[in-house]
Design a protein around this motif. Structure first.
Motif, PDB file in Angstrom:
ATOM      1  N   LYS A 269       0.849  -1.607   0.014  1.00 44.60           N
ATOM      2  CA  LYS A 269      -0.313   0.113   0.312  1.00 44.60           C
ATOM      3  C   LYS A 269       0.989   0.861   0.119  1.00 44.60           C
ATOM      4  CE  LYS A 269      -3.530   1.907   3.258  1.00 44.60           C
ATOM      5  NZ  LYS A 269      -4.389   1.981   4.068  1.00 44.60           N
TER       6      LYS A 269
ATOM      7  N   ALA B 259       2.990   1.765  -3.411  1.00 47.60           N
ATOM      8  CA  ALA B 259       1.447   2.140  -4.488  1.00 47.60           C
ATOM      9  C   ALA B 259       1.949   3.695  -4.147  1.00 47.60           C
ATOM     10  CB  ALA B 259       0.911   1.581  -4.421  1.00 47.60           C
ATOM     11  N   ILE B 260       1.265   3.950  -2.889  1.00 46.92           N
ATOM     12  CA  ILE B 260       1.613   5.932  -2.638  1.00 46.92           C
ATOM     13  C   ILE B 260       3.158   6.117  -3.317  1.00 46.92           C
ATOM     14  CG2 ILE B 260       1.619   7.530  -1.338  1.00 46.92           C
ATOM     15  CD1 ILE B 260      -0.763   5.608   0.606  1.00 46.92           C
TER      16      ILE B 260
ATOM     17  N   MET C 297       0.829   5.701  -7.214  1.00 46.36           N
ATOM     18  CA  MET C 297      -0.127   6.273  -7.662  1.00 46.36           C
ATOM     19  C   MET C 297      -1.920   6.562  -6.901  1.00 46.36           C
ATOM     20  SD  MET C 297      -0.061   1.705  -7.815  1.00 46.36           S
ATOM     21  CE  MET C 297       0.087   0.418  -9.087  1.00 46.36           C
ATOM     22  N   ASP C 298      -3.086   6.793  -7.600  1.00 48.28           N
ATOM     23  CA  ASP C 298      -3.777   7.683  -6.478  1.00 48.28           C
ATOM     24  C   ASP C 298      -4.593   6.325  -5.650  1.00 48.28           C
ATOM     25  OD1 ASP C 298      -5.598   8.589  -4.850  1.00 48.28           O
ATOM     26  OD2 ASP C 298      -6.399  10.240  -6.659  1.00 48.28           O
ATOM     27  N   ILE C 299      -4.076   6.094  -5.201  1.00 53.88           N
ATOM     28  CA  ILE C 299      -5.228   4.528  -4.066  1.00 53.88           C
ATOM     29  C   ILE C 299      -6.195   4.677  -3.820  1.00 53.88           C
ATOM     30  CG2 ILE C 299      -2.923   3.303  -4.132  1.00 53.88           C
ATOM     31  CD1 ILE C 299      -2.991   3.168  -1.353  1.00 53.88           C
TER      32      ILE C 299
ATOM     33  N   ASN D 212      -5.655  -0.692  -8.742  1.00 51.66           N
ATOM     34  CA  ASN D 212      -4.197  -0.386  -8.682  1.00 51.66           C
ATOM     35  C   ASN D 212      -3.681  -1.535  -8.472  1.00 51.66           C
ATOM     36  OD1 ASN D 212      -3.624   2.333  -9.531  1.00 51.66           O
ATOM     37  ND2 ASN D 212      -5.644   2.943  -7.744  1.00 51.66           N
TER      38      ASN D 212
ATOM     39  N   LEU E 233      -4.460  -2.770  -5.546  1.00 52.25           N
ATOM     40  CA  LEU E 233      -5.917  -1.643  -4.040  1.00 52.25           C
ATOM     41  C   LEU E 233      -7.028  -1.038  -4.572  1.00 52.25           C
ATOM     42  CD1 LEU E 233      -2.332  -1.074  -3.762  1.00 52.25           C
ATOM     43  CD2 LEU E 233      -3.238  -1.136  -1.367  1.00 52.25           C
ATOM     44  N   SER E 234      -7.765  -0.898  -4.162  1.00 54.31           N
ATOM     45  CA  SER E 234      -8.646   0.707  -4.340  1.00 54.31           C
ATOM     46  C   SER E 234      -9.392   1.090  -2.676  1.00 54.31           C
ATOM     47  CB  SER E 234      -9.900  -0.289  -5.147  1.00 54.31           C
ATOM     48  OG  SER E 234     -11.268   0.757  -5.364  1.00 54.31           O
TER      49      SER E 234
ATOM     50  N   ILE F 278      -6.231  -2.296   0.654  1.00 57.71           N
ATOM     51  CA  ILE F 278      -6.015  -3.612  -0.642  1.00 57.71           C
ATOM     52  C   ILE F 278      -7.335  -4.749  -0.389  1.00 57.71           C
ATOM     53  CG2 ILE F 278      -4.586  -5.533   0.122  1.00 57.71           C
ATOM     54  CD1 ILE F 278      -2.488  -4.232   1.163  1.00 57.71           C
TER      55      ILE F 278
ATOM     56  N   SER G  15      -4.409 -10.040  -1.660  1.00 54.33           N
ATOM     57  CA  SER G  15      -3.179  -9.826  -1.781  1.00 54.33           C
ATOM     58  C   SER G  15      -2.167 -10.859  -1.570  1.00 54.33           C
ATOM     59  CB  SER G  15      -2.744  -8.365  -0.880  1.00 54.33           C
ATOM     60  OG  SER G  15      -2.970  -8.980   0.343  1.00 54.33           O
TER      61      SER G  15
END
Length: 330
Positions: A133, A136-137, A141-143, A149, A164-165, A169, A172
């Motif tokens: 998570k 991704a940030i 990414m704009d999670i 994502n 992720l959304s 999560i 995973s």
């Protein structure tokens, strides 16, 4: 003088520390050199890494984290204390808040160990966040939007794959195959094929210099030195990229399978988003030659390597520290 909030990427191979307002201020190997006779810490970080495989009997270079979790509690605590003191982030009367990352599927006991180590090393309040998570940030990414994502974070001890959304999560998987296993695969291959013993550092340097995981994509060679298992004497051999690909094939296929498993468990609407947005690879393993091509071929979706993949988790902790009040309600 107020204490500054800090984010820690406590990795099996490296520790990165992000100080709020300053960015990444520390990036050192997670290695501690200890004198066994007195239990005194002699060196931490890069200085200790230079000693791996090169120390006399009474000095051991320990990597206190294994597979993304704490294997030696006291040594981890000493290491964190050393790094935090070095940064001078404590205030006159206050202690820093610490955000620390951990793999997705670790147990509550392992989480508690990480939290305690951070508290004992001088944190006022410790927040734990899941690594993919934060990665991704950090990868940009704009999670927090309601769209899918996918991130594949290949570190030193674990590979975390997650979809992720809405800021969390959805599905995973975390597997204990990553950079360290790759080094060991290369080491074992050379031992078996050439009857030559090499150290971990040589194996890592082969992986970085000529390694690839995509067949026929790299044709380089490198001279390596080690100890002949038959004569016991030093010997030099030449190893080629194709051999490294062969040595890593099995472990890499497990990572590919983990990514497939996560995609199979993903709700169809989010799967559609992943085809549009692609998969992002972060962590040191993202730098392994051919990793993105292999995933494109196997997963049939676009795959991108994050910018500065090694720093994604630490950058992500920095972004999360700016929004720490949103997290602290948990």
């Amino acid at each position: 003088m107020f204490a500054k909030d800090i984010g820690i990427d406590l990795g099996t191979a490296n520790v990165l520390i992000h100080v709020k307002g300053k960015g990444i201020v520390l990036n050192e190997p997670s290695v501690v050199a200890i004198d066994k006779s007195t239990n005194r810490v002699l060196a931490v970080g890069e200085e200790a890494r230079q000693m791996v495989g090169r120390t006399p009997g009474n000095i051991v270079a320990i990597r206190p984290l294994k597979d993304g979790v704490i294997a030696d509690f006291d040594v981890t605590e000493a290491m964190l204390k050393h790094f935090i003191n070095k940064l001078n982030v404590k205030g006159f009367l206050s202690k820093p808040r610490i955000l620390i990352c951990c793999p997705t599927n670790i147990t509550s006991v392992e989480q508690k160990a990480i939290r305690e180590a951070a508290e004992k090393s001088g944190g006022k309040k410790v927040y734990l966040e899941e690594e993919p998570k934060v990665a991704a940030i950090g990868a940009g990414m704009d999670i927090f939007q309601p769209s899918g994502n996918m991130v594949v974070d290949i570190g030193g001890g674990t590979t975390d794959v997650a979809v992720l959304s809405m800021g969390d999560i959805v599905t995973s998987e975390s597997i204990k195959i990553a950079g360290d296993v790759f080094d060991n695969d290369i080491l074992q291959y050379i031992k078996k094929e050439y009857k030559l013993l090499i150290g971990e550092r040589t194996a890592e340097s082969i992986k970085i210099t000529i390694g690839t995981v995509f067949p026929e994509s790299r044709h380089e060679e490198m001279d390596i030195r080690g100890r002949d298992m038959v004569t016991g004497l030093p010997r030099t051999i030449t190893i080629r990229s194709e051999e490294v690909e062969k040595a890593l094939r099995e472990s890499v296929s497990v990572i590919v399978q983990a990514a497939k498993n996560v995609l199979e468990k993903t709700p169809p609407e989010l799967s559609a988003d992943i085809i549009d947005r692609g998969v992002i690879i972060t962590g040191g393993g993202a730098l392994l030659h051919g990793m993105d091509h292999l995933l494109v071929e196997e997963l049939k979706v676009p795959v991108l390597v994050a910018e500065n993949p090694m720093d994604c988790v630490a950058v992500g902790t920095g972004i999360m520290l700016d929004n720490i009040d949103r997290i602290s309600r948990r």
